[in-house]
Scaffold this motif. Sequence first.
Motif, PDB file in Angstrom:
ATOM      1  N   GLU A  47       1.311   4.399   7.369  1.00 47.43           N
ATOM      2  CA  GLU A  47       1.357   5.020   5.998  1.00 47.43           C
ATOM      3  C   GLU A  47       0.885   5.740   5.869  1.00 47.43           C
ATOM      4  N   VAL A  48      -0.178   6.431   6.263  1.00 49.76           N
ATOM      5  CA  VAL A  48      -0.438   7.892   6.105  1.00 49.76           C
ATOM      6  C   VAL A  48       0.356   8.961   6.454  1.00 49.76           C
ATOM      7  N   LEU A  49       0.977   8.631   8.003  1.00 46.03           N
ATOM      8  CA  LEU A  49       1.830  10.048   7.958  1.00 46.03           C
ATOM      9  C   LEU A  49       3.227   9.577   7.513  1.00 46.03           C
ATOM     10  N   THR A  50       3.497   8.718   6.889  1.00 51.29           N
ATOM     11  CA  THR A  50       4.764   8.168   6.630  1.00 51.29           C
ATOM     12  C   THR A  50       4.869   8.512   5.048  1.00 51.29           C
ATOM     13  N   GLY A  51       3.828   8.382   4.222  1.00 51.29           N
ATOM     14  CA  GLY A  51       3.544   9.285   3.233  1.00 51.29           C
ATOM     15  C   GLY A  51       3.771  11.111   2.922  1.00 51.29           C
ATOM     16  N   MET A  52       2.743  11.343   4.672  1.00 53.36           N
ATOM     17  CA  MET A  52       2.962  12.201   4.628  1.00 53.36           C
ATOM     18  C   MET A  52       4.718  12.949   4.551  1.00 53.36           C
ATOM     19  N   VAL A  75      -4.526   9.281  -1.028  1.00 56.77           N
ATOM     20  CA  VAL A  75      -4.252   8.656  -0.528  1.00 56.77           C
ATOM     21  C   VAL A  75      -6.131   7.609  -0.836  1.00 56.77           C
ATOM     22  N   GLU A  76      -7.041   8.444  -1.327  1.00 52.85           N
ATOM     23  CA  GLU A  76      -7.946   7.824  -1.688  1.00 52.85           C
ATOM     24  C   GLU A  76      -8.076   7.182  -2.622  1.00 52.85           C
ATOM     25  N   MET A  77      -7.103   7.321  -3.262  1.00 52.09           N
ATOM     26  CA  MET A  77      -6.864   6.912  -5.266  1.00 52.09           C
ATOM     27  C   MET A  77      -6.880   5.661  -4.541  1.00 52.09           C
ATOM     28  N   VAL A  78      -5.521   5.683  -3.585  1.00 55.46           N
ATOM     29  CA  VAL A  78      -4.876   4.714  -2.847  1.00 55.46           C
ATOM     30  C   VAL A  78      -5.359   3.155  -2.354  1.00 55.46           C
ATOM     31  N   ASP A  79      -6.722   3.202  -1.351  1.00 56.22           N
ATOM     32  CA  ASP A  79      -7.282   3.017  -0.206  1.00 56.22           C
ATOM     33  C   ASP A  79      -8.628   2.149  -1.249  1.00 56.22           C
ATOM     34  N   SER A  80      -9.194   2.977  -2.282  1.00 52.39           N
ATOM     35  CA  SER A  80      -9.959   2.749  -3.620  1.00 52.39           C
ATOM     36  C   SER A  80      -9.667   1.102  -4.493  1.00 52.39           C
ATOM     37  N   ARG A  81      -8.158   1.135  -4.224  1.00 51.34           N
ATOM     38  CA  ARG A  81      -7.538  -0.065  -5.211  1.00 51.34           C
ATOM     39  C   ARG A  81      -6.699  -1.237  -4.556  1.00 51.34           C
ATOM     40  N   GLN A  82      -7.383  -0.627  -2.407  1.00 53.37           N
ATOM     41  CA  GLN A  82      -6.265  -1.286  -2.624  1.00 53.37           C
ATOM     42  C   GLN A  82      -7.476  -2.755  -1.938  1.00 53.37           C
ATOM     43  N   GLU A  83      -6.830  -3.580  -1.129  1.00 55.75           N
ATOM     44  CA  GLU A  83      -8.299  -4.882  -0.195  1.00 55.75           C
ATOM     45  C   GLU A  83      -8.160  -4.050   1.156  1.00 55.75           C
ATOM     46  N   TYR A  84      -7.390  -3.196   1.802  1.00 62.35           N
ATOM     47  CA  TYR A  84      -6.688  -2.978   3.236  1.00 62.35           C
ATOM     48  C   TYR A  84      -6.707  -1.764   2.407  1.00 62.35           C
ATOM     49  N   ARG A  85      -7.486  -0.327   3.609  1.00 67.38           N
ATOM     50  CA  ARG A  85      -6.947   1.158   3.431  1.00 67.38           C
ATOM     51  C   ARG A  85      -5.570   1.433   3.701  1.00 67.38           C
ATOM     52  N   LEU A  86      -4.945   2.465   3.618  1.00 66.01           N
ATOM     53  CA  LEU A  86      -3.824   2.653   4.286  1.00 66.01           C
ATOM     54  C   LEU A  86      -3.845   2.926   5.673  1.00 66.01           C
ATOM     55  N   ARG A 135       0.269  -1.319  -0.526  1.00 68.74           N
ATOM     56  CA  ARG A 135      -0.612  -0.206   0.415  1.00 68.74           C
ATOM     57  C   ARG A 135       0.495   1.575   0.121  1.00 68.74           C
ATOM     58  N   ILE A 136       1.495   1.550   1.037  1.00 66.04           N
ATOM     59  CA  ILE A 136       2.364   3.001   1.266  1.00 66.04           C
ATOM     60  C   ILE A 136       3.677   2.712  -0.484  1.00 66.04           C
ATOM     61  N   ALA A 137       3.812   1.726  -1.255  1.00 68.24           N
ATOM     62  CA  ALA A 137       4.741   1.627  -2.274  1.00 68.24           C
ATOM     63  C   ALA A 137       3.740   2.311  -3.145  1.00 68.24           C
TER      64      ALA A 137
END
Length: 504
Positions: free
Chosen positions: A184-189, A169-180, A87-89
Motif C-alpha cells: 500500500e505504501v509503495l502504491t501511494g508512492m 502515511v504515519e497520519m493514516v496509520d494512526s487512524r486505522q486499525e491496521y497500519r498501511l 487504508r489506501i483510499a
Amino acid sequence: MSDLPPHDPHESFDDNFDEIVEAETDRDPDLAVIEAGSRTLRTQGGPQQGDVPGRPEDPEVDRALREVEAELATRWGETKLEPSVTRIAALMDVLGDPQRSYPSIHITGTNGKTSTARMIEALLGAFDLRTGRYTSPHVQSITERISLDGAPISAERFIETYQDIKPYVEMVDSRQEYRLSFFEVLTGMAYAAFADAPVDVAVVEVGMGGSWDATNVIDADVAVVTPIDLDHTDRLGETTAQIAGEKSGIIKQDATVILAQQPVDAAQVLLKKAVEVDATVAREGLEFGVVARQVAVGGQLLTLRGLGGEYDEVYLPLHGPYQAHNAAVALAAVEAFFGVGSQRPESLDIDTVRKAFAAVSSPGRLEVVRRSPTVVLDAAHNPAGARATAEAVGEAFDFSRLIGVVGASGDKNVRGLLEAFEPIFAEVVITQNSSQRAMDADELAAIAVEVFGEDRVQVEPRLPDALEAAITLAEEEGEFAGGGVLITGSVITVGEARLLLGRG
C-alpha cells in the motif's frame, strides 16, 4: 567449463553472500538477499542492464535507500493481506488524490501482466506520451516497481518520494486499525510520483486480485485482463470463475475492457460485470488477436489484428506464443486508449508500432543470461505459467539436454509446476532461495522425486551450488552438444540467480 566465476571452495563469494544475508536479520529477507548478492557480486558482474538497476554507487544514497527499505520492511509483507481499499483510499485522500490527475490503464490477470504492462508502456512512449508504470514484484531492485518514461525511477527520486509521503502515511496509520502495508505504501508512492512528474498516462498492474487490491483506487479508462488461471486460490477463490469475480473489480463505469483469451466460466463473469457498468468489451480472437507469427532470431515476427486493422511485420524480441498474445492485448489496449475503433476509424501508425515493439524487454522472462552452455531465466511460479514457458522453450531453443533449476515458494502449487516442466527437463536440480517464503529444498525435492523419479533429481539447497551443479550437468555432452539450463520457480529465485550470474 562453467561460466560461473572461479572461486576457492573454502573462501568463496557464496560464503560472503550468506554472511551478509545473515547480518540483515532486522530487514525484509527478500530485500536483504537481493542486496547481499548485489554487494558480493558487483565486481564480478557483466554490463549493467538498463532496465534492472543495481545498488546506488553513491554511498550516501545507498545508505538512505537502505533506510527506506528497512522502514518499509517493518510493514505487512505482500503475502499478508486485509482485503480492503480503506487504508489506501485514506492515504490518497490526505495526499489530494494524486491518482486522479492523469488517465490510466489498469491490468489484472494471472499471468503475463508485467510483460503486457511493459509493451503498453513502450507503445505509449513511442507515441510521445510521458508514461508512469507500476508493476510488481521486482526482479532485483525495489526501484524497478515505479518507472517513468520507460525506466525505473532513480534511487534518489525513490527516497525523496518516500520522504514526501511519509508524514501522511504515519497520519493514516494512526487512524486505522491496521497500519498501511508494504504494498500500500509503495502504491501511494507510485501514484504520487506519477502526479509529480507529471505523467500523461499511468500503466498500473494489480498486486493481487482486483476489487480490493491497493491499486484499485483509480478509475481507469482502459481495463486489461490477461489470461486467468488458478493461483492464490486461498485468497481469490478455488475456480477461475471465482477468481474472475475478484479481478473484475477493476472494470469501472463506461470503461473499455480488453480481454485476453479466458476460460469460459471466467469470461462469463467478466462479461457480466462489463454489462453491469456499461463498459465496452474487446475480446481476443474476435475483435483483435494474433493473425500470424513465426520464430525469428532473438524473438518472433508477428502480424496482429488490432481494433483498427492489421499490423504486419511486427518484430517482438521476446520468445513464446504467450508473448505474442500479450502483444495483441497490449496493442488493443493502446488503441482503445487512443479511441481507435470508436472515436477514430484509422489504425495507429504502423512504423511507430513496429519501433515500439522492437524495443520491448522483459527481464526474467525467458531471458538468456549466459552462453556455452545457454542459461535462461524465467519467473514462472504457477502451473499455467510453467506450461507456457515449457512450450516457449521448446519452440525458441534447440536444446539437446535441458537441466532445470527450481526454487519455489511454499504457498504455490509446486506439484503442478514441476509436472509442467517434467517433459522438457532431462534432470532437475532442486534448490531454495533465501526468502522466508521459500519452500524447503528437501520438501520440494520429495515432490520432485514423485514427478521425475529419483534418478533425475539432485538437491542443492544453496542456490550458488545449484547453479554450478546444473551447468556441470548441461556440459556433460560436450561444448557443442546443445545443453542448456533453465532457472525458474519464483521471481525471487530468478532475481538471485540473475545477480549470481553477473546481471545487475
